[in-house]
Design a protein around this motif. Structure first.
Motif, PDB file in Angstrom:
ATOM      1  N   ARG A 118       0.754  -1.112   0.044  1.00  0.00           N
ATOM      2  CA  ARG A 118       0.072   0.050  -0.044  1.00  0.00           C
ATOM      3  C   ARG A 118       0.884   1.272  -0.143  1.00  0.00           C
ATOM      4  O   ARG A 118       2.007   1.349   0.563  1.00  0.00           O
TER       5      ARG A 118
ATOM      6  N   GLY B  14      -3.561  -0.331  -5.280  1.00  0.00           N
ATOM      7  CA  GLY B  14      -4.271  -1.376  -5.751  1.00  0.00           C
ATOM      8  C   GLY B  14      -5.207  -1.177  -7.047  1.00  0.00           C
ATOM      9  O   GLY B  14      -6.345  -1.716  -7.190  1.00  0.00           O
ATOM     10  N   CYS B  15      -4.896   0.036  -7.439  1.00  0.00           N
ATOM     11  CA  CYS B  15      -5.608   0.379  -8.837  1.00  0.00           C
ATOM     12  C   CYS B  15      -5.336  -0.380  -9.889  1.00  0.00           C
ATOM     13  O   CYS B  15      -4.280  -1.184 -10.133  1.00  0.00           O
ATOM     14  N   GLU B  97     -12.639   5.707  -7.577  1.00  0.00           N
ATOM     15  CA  GLU B  97     -13.635   4.724  -7.742  1.00  0.00           C
ATOM     16  C   GLU B  97     -13.335   4.279  -9.480  1.00  0.00           C
ATOM     17  O   GLU B  97     -12.980   3.187  -9.714  1.00  0.00           O
ATOM     18  N   SER B 100     -10.512   2.077  -9.855  1.00  0.00           N
ATOM     19  CA  SER B 100     -10.552   0.921  -9.158  1.00  0.00           C
ATOM     20  C   SER B 100      -9.400   0.805  -7.946  1.00  0.00           C
ATOM     21  O   SER B 100      -8.948  -0.403  -7.549  1.00  0.00           O
ATOM     22  N   THR B 102      -8.128  -0.049  -4.336  1.00  0.00           N
ATOM     23  CA  THR B 102      -8.456  -0.603  -2.914  1.00  0.00           C
ATOM     24  C   THR B 102      -8.099   0.220  -1.690  1.00  0.00           C
ATOM     25  O   THR B 102      -8.419  -0.440  -0.715  1.00  0.00           O
ATOM     26  N   HIS B 103      -7.260   0.966  -1.967  1.00  0.00           N
ATOM     27  CA  HIS B 103      -6.680   1.636  -0.537  1.00  0.00           C
ATOM     28  C   HIS B 103      -6.339   3.085  -1.093  1.00  0.00           C
ATOM     29  O   HIS B 103      -5.641   3.237  -1.908  1.00  0.00           O
ATOM     30  N   LYS B 129      -9.092   4.735   3.596  1.00  0.00           N
ATOM     31  CA  LYS B 129     -10.307   3.801   3.233  1.00  0.00           C
ATOM     32  C   LYS B 129      -9.903   2.633   2.529  1.00  0.00           C
ATOM     33  O   LYS B 129      -8.750   2.717   1.777  1.00  0.00           O
ATOM     34  N   GLU B 130     -10.150   1.581   3.076  1.00  0.00           N
ATOM     35  CA  GLU B 130      -9.834   0.060   2.441  1.00  0.00           C
ATOM     36  C   GLU B 130     -10.915  -0.121   1.613  1.00  0.00           C
ATOM     37  O   GLU B 130     -12.106   0.066   1.818  1.00  0.00           O
ATOM     38  N   ASP B 131     -10.555  -1.293   0.970  1.00  0.00           N
ATOM     39  CA  ASP B 131     -11.624  -1.976  -0.011  1.00  0.00           C
ATOM     40  C   ASP B 131     -12.897  -2.279   0.642  1.00  0.00           C
ATOM     41  O   ASP B 131     -12.944  -2.848   1.590  1.00  0.00           O
ATOM     42  N   GLY B 132     -14.039  -1.907   0.307  1.00  0.00           N
ATOM     43  CA  GLY B 132     -15.276  -2.066   0.868  1.00  0.00           C
ATOM     44  C   GLY B 132     -15.687  -1.140   2.085  1.00  0.00           C
ATOM     45  O   GLY B 132     -16.987  -1.191   2.417  1.00  0.00           O
TER      46      GLY B 132
END
Lengths: 139, 139
Positions: A118, B14-15, B97, B100, B102-103, B129-132
């Motif tokens: 990360r 995480g993109c 968003e 994509s 995720t972090h 912010k973490e995924d979800g």
């Protein structure tokens, strides 16, 4: 390419209003600042507002420099983001001097710090400078 | 014109690497983000690096949006600086968003705060912010 970068946000006031309203001169100063910081200029985008004020960005191979000016208040907001060996502090000090700023405040943020795949950011320093003083590191 | 501005620095990981290497798509996403934030686009300057990566800046009448990408790490560093009624948070969330991510980690700085004719800056928030998850305000 390494992800680590240094990002300095600089607010300068007490600046010369004529310089803050001169698009061509600001473009020259920012390009020179990029060179002083050992950065390579790729592209520039500057805009003059009516009745006054300038917004400008210099895209460098090591990221970017930006300036937004309010000549009516002697104020400008800048940010210098560099990766690799380029030195954003040198660029900041060069520009503040060219704008005749009497008050400078900066926040420095480290970007792209890898931790478990990360990439995060961290505030690494705040500085303030009054006319005639040296740039002081804030607690 | 009022000097107060909101500046958000956002590191996303995480993109999707293909999106991070697609100059035209990134330009489109950033211009759309500016529109979502109620900002007016004045100029753009984008550059593709060899072998990969993109740097780009959108100059808006309310300041600027920038992106620098490292597709090989799924990582991008962005900054969104807006004055007036434009909303940089909306622009940040929209871009994260679309990439994509995720972090997400952000630092928000208030710029151009007037105190005795000096203009200063202040760190007003950090979020992660973490995924979800929802975007959480850090202490």
């Amino acid at each position: 390419m390494r992800t680590e970068g240094r990002h300095i946000l600089m607010d300068v006031s007490g600046c010369n209003p004529e310089i803050l309203n001169n698009l061509e001169l600001l473009k020259k100063i920012l390009k020179e600042a990029a060179e002083y910081a050992n950065a390579t200029v790729l592209d520039v985008a500057f805009h003059h507002f009516t009745p006054q004020g300038v917004s400008g960005v210099v895209v460098i191979s090591e990221s970017h420099l930006s300036i937004h000016t309010w000549p009516e208040y002697g104020y400008a907001a800048l940010d210098f983001y560099t990766c690799g060996d380029a030195d954003p502090k040198t660029a900041c000090e060069y520009v503040a001097e060219k704008l005749s700023a009497t008050h400078i405040q900066t926040t420095e943020i480290e970007r792209g710090i890898e931790k478990n795949e990360r990439y995060t950011q961290e505030i690494v320093g705040k500085r303030v400078k009054e006319d005639g003083e040296k740039l002081l590191v804030l607690p």
